[in-house]
Structure formats: structure tokens, C-alpha cells
Write a protein that holds these residues in place. Structure first.
Motif, PDB file in Angstrom:
ATOM      1  N   GLY A   1      -0.490   8.884   3.813  1.00  0.00           N
ATOM      2  CA  GLY A   1       0.697   9.039   4.381  1.00  0.00           C
ATOM      3  C   GLY A   1       2.085   8.189   4.309  1.00  0.00           C
ATOM      4  O   GLY A   1       1.814   7.201   4.043  1.00  0.00           O
ATOM      5  N   VAL A   2       3.297   9.083   4.685  1.00  0.00           N
ATOM      6  CA  VAL A   2       4.597   8.020   4.570  1.00  0.00           C
ATOM      7  C   VAL A   2       4.469   7.025   5.814  1.00  0.00           C
ATOM      8  O   VAL A   2       4.623   5.630   5.184  1.00  0.00           O
ATOM      9  N   ALA A   3       4.342   7.291   6.987  1.00  0.00           N
ATOM     10  CA  ALA A   3       4.359   6.398   7.857  1.00  0.00           C
ATOM     11  C   ALA A   3       2.724   5.636   8.099  1.00  0.00           C
ATOM     12  O   ALA A   3       2.932   4.406   8.166  1.00  0.00           O
ATOM     13  N   GLY A   4       1.678   6.450   8.047  1.00  0.00           N
ATOM     14  CA  GLY A   4       0.371   5.862   8.023  1.00  0.00           C
ATOM     15  C   GLY A   4       0.113   4.793   7.051  1.00  0.00           C
ATOM     16  O   GLY A   4      -0.776   3.927   7.149  1.00  0.00           O
ATOM     17  N   GLY A   5       0.625   5.174   5.743  1.00  0.00           N
ATOM     18  CA  GLY A   5       0.235   4.364   4.549  1.00  0.00           C
ATOM     19  C   GLY A   5       1.327   3.337   4.135  1.00  0.00           C
ATOM     20  O   GLY A   5       1.116   2.112   4.157  1.00  0.00           O
ATOM     21  N   ILE A   6       2.387   4.293   3.458  1.00  0.00           N
ATOM     22  CA  ILE A   6       3.582   3.284   2.829  1.00  0.00           C
ATOM     23  C   ILE A   6       4.320   2.409   3.667  1.00  0.00           C
ATOM     24  O   ILE A   6       4.268   1.202   3.374  1.00  0.00           O
ATOM     25  N   GLU A   7       4.639   2.878   4.903  1.00  0.00           N
ATOM     26  CA  GLU A   7       5.378   2.009   5.787  1.00  0.00           C
ATOM     27  C   GLU A   7       4.401   1.049   6.369  1.00  0.00           C
ATOM     28  O   GLU A   7       5.072  -0.234   6.445  1.00  0.00           O
ATOM     29  N   LYS A   8       3.268   1.152   6.562  1.00  0.00           N
ATOM     30  CA  LYS A   8       2.486   0.198   7.141  1.00  0.00           C
ATOM     31  C   LYS A   8       2.085  -0.986   6.297  1.00  0.00           C
ATOM     32  O   LYS A   8       2.230  -2.217   6.664  1.00  0.00           O
ATOM     33  N   PHE A   9       2.022  -0.706   4.929  1.00  0.00           N
ATOM     34  CA  PHE A   9       1.645  -1.809   4.084  1.00  0.00           C
ATOM     35  C   PHE A   9       3.027  -2.273   3.725  1.00  0.00           C
ATOM     36  O   PHE A   9       2.996  -3.636   3.809  1.00  0.00           O
ATOM     37  N   CYS A  10       4.439  -1.846   3.806  1.00  0.00           N
ATOM     38  CA  CYS A  10       5.403  -2.495   3.335  1.00  0.00           C
ATOM     39  C   CYS A  10       5.709  -3.528   4.418  1.00  0.00           C
ATOM     40  O   CYS A  10       6.633  -4.537   4.464  1.00  0.00           O
ATOM     41  N   LYS A  11       5.469  -3.071   6.018  1.00  0.00           N
ATOM     42  CA  LYS A  11       5.904  -3.679   6.927  1.00  0.00           C
ATOM     43  C   LYS A  11       5.414  -5.070   7.064  1.00  0.00           C
ATOM     44  O   LYS A  11       5.798  -6.226   7.546  1.00  0.00           O
ATOM     45  N   ILE A  12       3.922  -5.361   6.377  1.00  0.00           N
ATOM     46  CA  ILE A  12       3.273  -6.650   6.394  1.00  0.00           C
ATOM     47  C   ILE A  12       3.658  -7.162   5.093  1.00  0.00           C
ATOM     48  O   ILE A  12       4.070  -8.563   4.949  1.00  0.00           O
TER      49      ILE A  12
ATOM     50  N   SER B   1       5.974  -1.010  -5.341  1.00  0.00           N
ATOM     51  CA  SER B   1       6.749  -0.165  -6.352  1.00  0.00           C
ATOM     52  C   SER B   1       5.986   1.093  -6.752  1.00  0.00           C
ATOM     53  O   SER B   1       6.442   2.339  -6.832  1.00  0.00           O
ATOM     54  N   SER B   2       4.786   0.829  -7.141  1.00  0.00           N
ATOM     55  CA  SER B   2       3.940   1.874  -7.964  1.00  0.00           C
ATOM     56  C   SER B   2       3.717   2.989  -6.653  1.00  0.00           C
ATOM     57  O   SER B   2       3.716   4.177  -7.026  1.00  0.00           O
ATOM     58  N   MET B   3       3.671   2.575  -5.531  1.00  0.00           N
ATOM     59  CA  MET B   3       3.180   3.786  -4.304  1.00  0.00           C
ATOM     60  C   MET B   3       4.003   4.574  -4.324  1.00  0.00           C
ATOM     61  O   MET B   3       4.202   5.749  -3.948  1.00  0.00           O
ATOM     62  N   SER B   4       5.452   4.026  -4.507  1.00  0.00           N
ATOM     63  CA  SER B   4       6.844   4.879  -4.239  1.00  0.00           C
ATOM     64  C   SER B   4       6.797   5.924  -5.588  1.00  0.00           C
ATOM     65  O   SER B   4       7.302   7.003  -5.258  1.00  0.00           O
TER      66      SER B   4
END
Ligand code: PFF
Length: 474
Positions: free
Chosen positions: A162-173, A323-326
Motif C-alpha cells: 500500500g501507499v502508506a504501509g509500503g511506499i511511504e514506510k520504505f521512503c521515510k527510512i 523509483s521503480s516502486m513509484s
């Protein structure tokens, strides 16, 4: 957004994810090698001019379209004007084409990072002398396919979460970690004897290359700028659709562009001085710069090269996957939005996995042609020109260039050109202004952006498109 599409948890999360999308192989692989081939400073200058006069307007336009419609590209363009639904489809096809090579490169980077990691502990996993690794690795089709598959699986896992649970979590770290690693490598390279020449190449005033080949530099810088800022394809429309109404579109656009440009320049500040110090100022390694030349650089550093090599490829890995996840998100959200529109369950997990599997199949030619080495030189399969027995050109000398020609070469400038034209002349800038001001922030630079949408971007992109088509097919 109170529907079941998902959204970012906070504006910082949005910024980090959007910066994560923008900062990628384009910055750390493409920017230094294109700068190396196109005259250093001259390239940097044109890049900066384009980012300010074209990139910013397109970025604001895409984020505004995404947020206004609250949809990913196909649904977004359809909502704005039925006649332009095709633009939305193009914005889904382009990420697909880019992923066909991006996933392969990401897998290769992962392989490099892990081998440097084991080398730190004295475990040699290269299998051949390090300086010969690149050539051997790309001809080993099975190995490249496996690393590609692992990289794709990681992407699918994150996007499915998901957007918050996957992408955002990864990018925050990942994003802060990437920045710290960049700084560490920059500092190490800066103190090496001979590094100074690399900075001179990048920052010393020299516009000679513009006098000899202006269109060539313009084309290289423009393609690079679009690719690097994730513009001209659905990514920023999709991310914009998750942006909260209270946030300023213009401020976020500026932050994304500044961060992306900063990272590209920082990557240059690693690669150029490193080539100056360790490779006798050989800046023109081309696409192999990241994989072959940099490996030679780390080899020349001795043992410490393992640590710096791990940090370097580690940061390239983080940049590549964010990038690839986006890109995978654009394709996944296309189906998710279709389902929601039809009143069905979103099916995010299912479609993230299906998309990943289909793209994997299209990645195979790229993973197997050894980047155009040629069958007689040990590549498992032929590159396009070889396969079809046609004259070798820039777009058919390997499958990567073929996908890149279609996406970065043609569809992205075309997409940006049409979008800017539409905003400038049909939908009118007021649509963007209205959307941007919803957050309560006054829209600044209306006349400037109006000129960008109406004239500078469409005409600039027409030039770029012409130059691209001439080099590909002229
Ligand atoms: N901006 C990324 C890079 O510089 O590597 C690549 C990219 C990501 C392009 C997302 C397009 C996109 F939609």
C-alpha cells in the motif's frame, strides 16, 4: 482522501516518496555519465535552465492534475477531457516500458551491493577478478534474470503493502539513509589526491560544447531532466492524487525539484572526482560508468574500496527501488482506480503481483542480451539490430535502448508537450491556479508559468522531440 484508494500518512511522507520516485538511477547513473559525455559544465548549465523553465511548470501541472481529479492518469485525463484519455494510457504505458529495463538495472545494482558487502568481511563472491566482473556478469543470462526477479519481487511486495504501509514506510527510512551515504562517499572522494580536476570539469565555466553541438547537449539534458524528475509519465499525477488538499502544490514541486537536482549534482561530485583521482580523468565511460568504471575506481582504492563500494551501490539500490516502486504504483493504481470506479474491491495486492509478473516477461530480452554485447561475443540472445539484420543505430543496439527510445526518447517529451499545451491553451492556467490555491496558499508566478505552458514547454519539447527522432532514425 476518505476512499479506499489509500493515501500518504503525512506531507513529509508524500515528499519523501515523491523525492524517492525522482531520485533514482537517473540521478546516480544517468546524470554523471551524460554529463561526462556532454562537456561537464555545459550539460549542467542546460540541465538547470531546463529544470527551472520546463521541469517546474510540468511538475506543478502534473501534481495539480493528480490532486484535482484524485485519480491516476487514465481516469484523471478522462475526467478532464474525454478526448485526452489516450494521454492517460500513454502515462501507464511509459512506466511499463521504463520498468522493462529499470528492473534489470536494479537487480544488477543489488548484486553489486551485496558482493561489496561480503567482500568487506573477506568473502569474495565475485567469482572472477573484480575488474572483469561486469563483462562476465552481463553475459551470464541466468544470473541477471535471477537478480532481476528478486528485485521485482521486492517491488511487488512493497507496492502490494500500500501507499502508506509500503511506499511511504520504505521512503521515510530509505531517503534519509541515502542522503547520509551520499555525503559519506562524497567526503571520502573529496580528500583523494587529484579529485579537484573532477570538480573543475563539473563547475568550471566552459560553454564550448554548446557552440559545437547545442542540439546534442539540449537533447541529452532534456531527456535526462524528464526522466530524473519522473515527469511526462504518470508518476507525479498518481502521487499528486494522494496529496492532501491542505498542502501547497507549488511548495512541494519546488522541494522535489531541488532535492532531485541536489542529489544528481552530489552523485556527479562522487563520480567525476573519483574518475579524476582514480581513472586519469576518464569521464566518458558512458552507460558503463556506473558498473564498469566505478568498479575500477573502487578496485584502485584497495580494501577500503569494498566499504565505499558497498555504501555507493547500497545508495544506488535505495534510489533505484524507491523509483521503480513509484512506476509499479502507477500501473497498479490504474487497475485499482478502474475497480473502484466499477464499484469493485480495489484488489491492490493482486494487481501489483500480476503487473510485476507481466513486466518480468518483458524484462527478459534486456536481461539476456548482455546490454548489446552480441551473440558472437557471448551474449545469450541477440540485440534488436542483430536479430532483425538491420543497420545498428542508437535505439536498436540493445534492448534497453529500444525500450528507452520509446519511453524517454519519444513518449515522455510528447506527453509533456501535449500536457503543457492543454494547460496553456485549452484548460487554461486558471485550472492549475485554482487547484493550487485550494490549500490557502497564493499561487505565485502566474505569468511566468502561463508563458511556460503556452510557449516555452511546447516549443522546447518540439525541438527535443525533433532532435530525438533525428538521432534515432535520421
Ligand atoms: N526519476 C527516476 C530516476 O531518476 O531514476 C526514474 C523514474 C521514476 C522515471 C519514476 C519515471 C517515473 F515515473
Amino acid at each position: 482522501m476518505e476512499n479506499n484508494r489509500g493515501s500518504f500518512g503525512s506531507n513529509l511522507g508524500f515528499i519523501l516518496a515523491a523525492v524517492g520516485s525522482a531520485v533514482g538511477l537517473g540521478n546516480i547513473w544517468g546524470f554523471p555519465y551524460k554529463m561526462g559525455l556532454n562537456g561537464g559544465f555545459a550539460f549542467l548549465l542546460i540541465y538547470l535552465v531546463l529544470a527551472i523553465f520546463v521541469g517546474l511548470a510540468v511538475m506543478i501541472g502534473e501534481l495539480a492534475i493528480g490532486r484535482k481529479t484524485g485519480m491516476s492518469p487514465v481516469a484523471a485525463y478522462r475526467k478532464l477531457s474525454k478526448k485526452f484519455t489516450w494521454m492517460g494510457y500513454m502515462a501507464v504505458i511509459v512506466p511499463f516500458l521504463i520498468l522493462c529495463f529499470y528492473f534489470v538495472l536494479g537487480g544488477m545494482v543489488m548484486r553489486y551491493a551485496l558482493s561489496y558487502l561480503t567482500a568487506i568481511f573477506g568473502w569474495d563472491t565475485w567469482g572472477v577478478p573484480v575488474t572483469e566482473f561486469f563483462g562476465t556478469f552481463i553475459c551470464n543470462g541466468a544470473s541477471v534474470v535471477i537478480w532481476t526477479a528478486i528485485f521485482i519481487a521486492l517491488n511487488a511486495f512493497i507496492v502490494a503493502a500500500g501507499v502508506a504501509g509500503g511506499i511511504e514506510k520504505f521512503c521515510k527510512i530509505g531517503m534519509p539513509a541515502l542522503f547520509v551515504m551520499l555525503l559519506a562517499v562524497i567526503i571520502y572522494v573529496a580528500v583523494q589526491p587529484g579529485a579537484m580536476d573532477g570538480y573543475k570539469f563539473m563547475f568550471g565555466w566552459n560553454i564550448e560544447p554548446l557552440k559545437t553541438d547545442f542540439l546534442g547537449v539540449l537533447k541529452a539534458a532534456a531527456g535526462q531532466m524528464f526522466f530524473s524528475l519522473s515527469l511526462g509519465m504518470g508518476a507525479m499525477i498518481t502521487y499528486g492524487s494522494y496529496l492532501q488538499k491542505k498542502e501547497s502544490v507549488q511548495k512541494n514541486a519546488v522541494i522535489i525539484i531541488v532535492c532531485d537536482t541536489l542529489v544528481a549534482i552530489m552523485a556527479g561530485m562522487i563520480v567525476m572526482p573519483a574518475c579524476a583521482a582514480f581513472l586519469n580523468g576518464e569521464y566518458g565511460g558512458g552507460p558503463g560508468l556506473l558498473f564498469a568504471s566505478m568498479q575500477q575506481v573502487f578496485f584502485n582504492m584497495g580494501y577500503v574500496g569494498n566499504i565505499i563500494g558497498f555504501l555507493f551501490y547500497g545508495l544506488v539500490f535505495i534510489a533505484a527501488i524507491s523509483s521503480s516502486m513509484s512506476l509499479l504504483e502507477v500501473i497498479t493504481s490504474f487497475k485499482v482506480d478502474q475497480n473502484i470506479e466499477a464499484g469493485k474491491a480495489p484488489g491492490r495486492k493482486k494487481y501489483a503481483i500480476i503487473a510485476a509478473v507481466i513486466i518480468f516477461v518483458f524484462c527478459l530480452p534486456v536481461a539476456l542480451d548482455a546490454l548489446g554485447t552480441g551473440v558472437e561475443n557471448g551474449a545469450p540472445i541477440a540485440y534488436p539490430a542483430e536479430l532483425f539484420g538491420i543497420e545498428v543505430k542508437g535505439w536498436n543496439d540493445c534492448w534497453l535502448d529500444f525500450y528507452d527510445m520509446l519511453s524517454e526518447g519519444i513518449m515522455m517529451p510528447l506527453g509533456a508537450m501535449v500536457m503543457a499545451f492543454m494547460i496553456g491553451w485549452i484548460w487554461k492556467i486558471d485550472m492549475v491556479v485554482e487547484e493550487c490555491e485550494l490549500s490557502g496558499h497564493k499561487f505565485w508566478g502566474k505569468t511566468f508559468f502561463d508563458i511556460c505552458y503556452k510557449i516555452i514547454t511546447p516549443i522546447g519539447m518540439a525541438f527535443v522531440l525533433y532532435a530525438q527522432i533525428m538521432t534515432f532514425f535520421g
